[in-house]
Design a protein around this motif. Structure first.
Motif, PDB file in Angstrom:
ATOM      1  N   VAL A 103      28.336  33.126  43.914  1.00  0.00           N
ATOM      2  CA  VAL A 103      28.115  32.740  45.307  1.00  0.00           C
ATOM      3  C   VAL A 103      28.509  33.874  46.246  1.00  0.00           C
ATOM      4  CG1 VAL A 103      28.353  30.274  44.842  1.00  0.00           C
ATOM      5  CG2 VAL A 103      30.335  31.565  45.670  1.00  0.00           C
ATOM      6  N   GLY A 104      29.424  34.711  45.818  1.00  0.00           N
ATOM      7  CA  GLY A 104      29.865  35.830  46.638  1.00  0.00           C
ATOM      8  C   GLY A 104      28.887  36.982  46.700  1.00  0.00           C
ATOM      9  N   THR A 105      27.925  37.057  45.784  1.00  0.00           N
ATOM     10  CA  THR A 105      26.962  38.163  45.812  1.00  0.00           C
ATOM     11  C   THR A 105      26.159  38.161  47.095  1.00  0.00           C
ATOM     12  OG1 THR A 105      25.295  36.861  44.634  1.00  0.00           O
ATOM     13  CG2 THR A 105      26.682  38.319  43.303  1.00  0.00           C
ATOM     14  N   CYS A 106      26.003  37.006  47.703  1.00  0.00           N
ATOM     15  CA  CYS A 106      25.262  36.924  48.972  1.00  0.00           C
ATOM     16  C   CYS A 106      25.999  37.647  50.083  1.00  0.00           C
ATOM     17  CB  CYS A 106      25.057  35.473  49.369  1.00  0.00           C
ATOM     18  SG  CYS A 106      23.969  34.609  48.245  1.00  0.00           S
ATOM     19  N   LEU A 107      27.313  37.776  49.940  1.00  0.00           N
ATOM     20  CA  LEU A 107      28.101  38.418  50.990  1.00  0.00           C
ATOM     21  C   LEU A 107      27.961  39.934  50.974  1.00  0.00           C
ATOM     22  CD1 LEU A 107      31.369  36.391  50.402  1.00  0.00           C
ATOM     23  CD2 LEU A 107      29.680  36.031  52.209  1.00  0.00           C
ATOM     24  N   PHE A 108      27.714  40.505  49.802  1.00  0.00           N
ATOM     25  CA  PHE A 108      27.742  41.955  49.663  1.00  0.00           C
ATOM     26  C   PHE A 108      26.393  42.591  49.392  1.00  0.00           C
ATOM     27  CE2 PHE A 108      31.979  40.485  48.195  1.00  0.00           C
ATOM     28  CZ  PHE A 108      32.710  41.005  49.246  1.00  0.00           C
TER      29      PHE A 108
ATOM     30  N   ASP B  72      42.029  39.155  37.578  1.00  0.00           N
ATOM     31  CA  ASP B  72      40.696  39.766  37.583  1.00  0.00           C
ATOM     32  C   ASP B  72      40.571  40.655  38.812  1.00  0.00           C
ATOM     33  OD1 ASP B  72      37.812  40.151  38.056  1.00  0.00           O
ATOM     34  OD2 ASP B  72      37.545  38.664  36.463  1.00  0.00           O
ATOM     35  N   GLU B  73      40.319  41.933  38.619  1.00  0.00           N
ATOM     36  CA  GLU B  73      40.277  42.885  39.737  1.00  0.00           C
ATOM     37  C   GLU B  73      39.120  42.642  40.702  1.00  0.00           C
ATOM     38  OE1 GLU B  73      38.049  46.534  37.401  1.00  0.00           O
ATOM     39  OE2 GLU B  73      40.227  46.358  37.311  1.00  0.00           O
ATOM     40  N   ARG B  74      38.162  41.803  40.324  1.00  0.00           N
ATOM     41  CA  ARG B  74      37.029  41.507  41.208  1.00  0.00           C
ATOM     42  C   ARG B  74      37.340  40.417  42.219  1.00  0.00           C
ATOM     43  NH1 ARG B  74      32.964  40.076  36.561  1.00  0.00           N
ATOM     44  NH2 ARG B  74      34.897  39.024  35.960  1.00  0.00           N
ATOM     45  N   VAL B  75      38.518  39.776  42.065  1.00  0.00           N
ATOM     46  CA  VAL B  75      38.905  38.652  42.915  1.00  0.00           C
ATOM     47  C   VAL B  75      40.313  38.889  43.466  1.00  0.00           C
ATOM     48  CG1 VAL B  75      39.326  36.154  42.963  1.00  0.00           C
ATOM     49  CG2 VAL B  75      37.511  37.071  41.511  1.00  0.00           C
ATOM     50  N   GLU B  76      40.505  38.521  44.722  1.00  0.00           N
ATOM     51  CA  GLU B  76      41.820  38.594  45.359  1.00  0.00           C
ATOM     52  C   GLU B  76      42.101  37.258  46.030  1.00  0.00           C
ATOM     53  OE1 GLU B  76      43.768  40.609  49.336  1.00  0.00           O
ATOM     54  OE2 GLU B  76      42.104  41.627  48.374  1.00  0.00           O
ATOM     55  N   VAL B  77      43.203  36.613  45.670  1.00  0.00           N
ATOM     56  CA  VAL B  77      43.576  35.349  46.298  1.00  0.00           C
ATOM     57  C   VAL B  77      44.280  35.663  47.613  1.00  0.00           C
ATOM     58  CG1 VAL B  77      44.931  33.232  46.073  1.00  0.00           C
ATOM     59  CG2 VAL B  77      43.726  34.157  44.086  1.00  0.00           C
TER      60      VAL B  77
ATOM     61  N   MET C 107      32.865  48.208  45.175  1.00  0.00           N
ATOM     62  CA  MET C 107      32.801  46.980  45.931  1.00  0.00           C
ATOM     63  C   MET C 107      34.208  46.385  46.033  1.00  0.00           C
ATOM     64  SD  MET C 107      30.591  43.444  45.373  1.00  0.00           S
ATOM     65  CE  MET C 107      29.541  44.228  44.241  1.00  0.00           C
ATOM     66  N   PRO C 108      34.604  45.928  47.220  1.00  0.00           N
ATOM     67  CA  PRO C 108      35.935  45.325  47.369  1.00  0.00           C
ATOM     68  C   PRO C 108      35.996  43.991  46.629  1.00  0.00           C
ATOM     69  CG  PRO C 108      34.664  45.043  49.381  1.00  0.00           C
ATOM     70  CD  PRO C 108      33.850  45.928  48.472  1.00  0.00           C
ATOM     71  N   PRO C 109      37.212  43.562  46.267  1.00  0.00           N
ATOM     72  CA  PRO C 109      37.322  42.265  45.586  1.00  0.00           C
ATOM     73  C   PRO C 109      36.919  41.121  46.508  1.00  0.00           C
ATOM     74  CG  PRO C 109      39.505  43.156  46.071  1.00  0.00           C
ATOM     75  CD  PRO C 109      38.509  44.201  46.459  1.00  0.00           C
ATOM     76  N   LEU C 110      36.437  40.051  45.915  1.00  0.00           N
ATOM     77  CA  LEU C 110      36.071  38.844  46.646  1.00  0.00           C
ATOM     78  C   LEU C 110      37.366  38.142  47.054  1.00  0.00           C
ATOM     79  CD1 LEU C 110      33.458  37.139  47.295  1.00  0.00           C
ATOM     80  CD2 LEU C 110      34.133  35.743  45.348  1.00  0.00           C
ATOM     81  N   ARG C 111      37.540  37.914  48.343  1.00  0.00           N
ATOM     82  CA  ARG C 111      38.752  37.291  48.869  1.00  0.00           C
ATOM     83  C   ARG C 111      38.596  35.769  48.836  1.00  0.00           C
ATOM     84  NH1 ARG C 111      39.248  38.032  53.901  1.00  0.00           N
ATOM     85  NH2 ARG C 111      41.509  37.952  53.970  1.00  0.00           N
ATOM     86  N   VAL C 112      39.500  35.086  48.114  1.00  0.00           N
ATOM     87  CA  VAL C 112      39.365  33.650  47.860  1.00  0.00           C
ATOM     88  C   VAL C 112      40.584  32.883  48.368  1.00  0.00           C
ATOM     89  CG1 VAL C 112      39.121  31.909  46.036  1.00  0.00           C
ATOM     90  CG2 VAL C 112      37.960  34.111  45.826  1.00  0.00           C
ATOM     91  N   LEU C 113      40.314  31.754  49.012  1.00  0.00           N
ATOM     92  CA  LEU C 113      41.348  30.807  49.419  1.00  0.00           C
ATOM     93  C   LEU C 113      41.294  29.637  48.447  1.00  0.00           C
ATOM     94  CD1 LEU C 113      43.419  29.648  51.505  1.00  0.00           C
ATOM     95  CD2 LEU C 113      41.447  28.647  52.676  1.00  0.00           C
ATOM     96  N   ILE C 114      42.453  29.232  47.922  1.00  0.00           N
ATOM     97  CA  ILE C 114      42.541  28.088  47.010  1.00  0.00           C
ATOM     98  C   ILE C 114      43.041  26.878  47.783  1.00  0.00           C
ATOM     99  CG2 ILE C 114      43.724  27.131  44.992  1.00  0.00           C
ATOM    100  CD1 ILE C 114      43.948  30.027  43.937  1.00  0.00           C
ATOM    101  N   ALA C 115      42.343  25.745  47.656  1.00  0.00           N
ATOM    102  CA  ALA C 115      42.762  24.497  48.287  1.00  0.00           C
ATOM    103  C   ALA C 115      42.932  23.439  47.207  1.00  0.00           C
ATOM    104  CB  ALA C 115      41.737  24.055  49.325  1.00  0.00           C
ATOM    105  N   ASP C 116      44.194  23.136  46.881  1.00  0.00           N
ATOM    106  CA  ASP C 116      44.495  22.144  45.851  1.00  0.00           C
ATOM    107  C   ASP C 116      45.896  21.605  46.113  1.00  0.00           C
ATOM    108  OD1 ASP C 116      45.280  20.906  43.229  1.00  0.00           O
ATOM    109  OD2 ASP C 116      43.306  21.667  42.679  1.00  0.00           O
ATOM    110  N   ASP C 117      46.057  20.282  46.073  1.00  0.00           N
ATOM    111  CA  ASP C 117      47.350  19.687  46.376  1.00  0.00           C
ATOM    112  C   ASP C 117      48.332  19.722  45.209  1.00  0.00           C
ATOM    113  OD1 ASP C 117      45.549  17.773  45.226  1.00  0.00           O
ATOM    114  OD2 ASP C 117      46.927  16.171  45.770  1.00  0.00           O
TER     115      ASP C 117
END
Length: 142
Positions: free
Chosen positions: A120-125, A26-31, A1-11
């Motif tokens: 929450v990402g399990t719904c995507l895959f 963590d190899e399961r997540v990619e920022v 399974m490809p890593p979950l691609r995440v966008l971070i929004a924080d000032d």
């Protein structure tokens, strides 16, 4: 399974950079990117098409509640996980009402952040059925 691609929004730049480095470990997540305000978060999400967004509530230009509402309307398949310093039940309620899939406080561990993102990402895959849709329920860490 490809890593979950995440966008971070924080000032807070230092927090966002540290969180990004922690998640990338963590190899399961990619920022895929980082935004410093809600308006930039919406723009980058539309451009980068991440699998999930980690959203702070208190940000300039457009706050996290408004940005979450916009993202849920513009990118309904992209869950938003709120990550905030606020322990307020009212803020948690406002985030859920705006469409956040999870509400985490900044006092939680990196393990909890990754766990919520993957939940929450399990719904995507995974195939769409009742058990999978339950995985997107709000995961609250106080």
């Amino acid at each position: 399974m490809p890593p979950l691609r995440v966008l971070i929004a924080d000032d807070h730049q230092l927090f966002a950079e540290t969180l990004g480095l922690t998640l990338d470990f963590d190899e399961r997540v990619e920022v895929t990117g980082s935004a410093r305000n809600g308006k930039e978060a919406v723009r980058l999400a539309l451009e980068l098409q991440p699998d999930a967004v980690l959203m702070d509530l208190e940000m300039p230009v457009l706050d996290g509640i408004q940005a979450t509402r916009m993202l849920r309307r513009l990118l309904p398949a992209c869950p938003v996980v709120v990550l905030t310093a606020s322990l307020s039940p009212e803020d948690a309620h406002r985030a859920r009402t705006a469409g956040a899939a999870a509400y985490l406080t900044k006092g939680c561990s990196a393990k909890h952040v990754v766990g919520a993102l993957l939940e929450v990402g399990t719904c995507l895959f995974a195939p769409a059925d009742d058990t999978v849709s339950e995985a997107a329920e709000v995961h609250q860490v106080a």
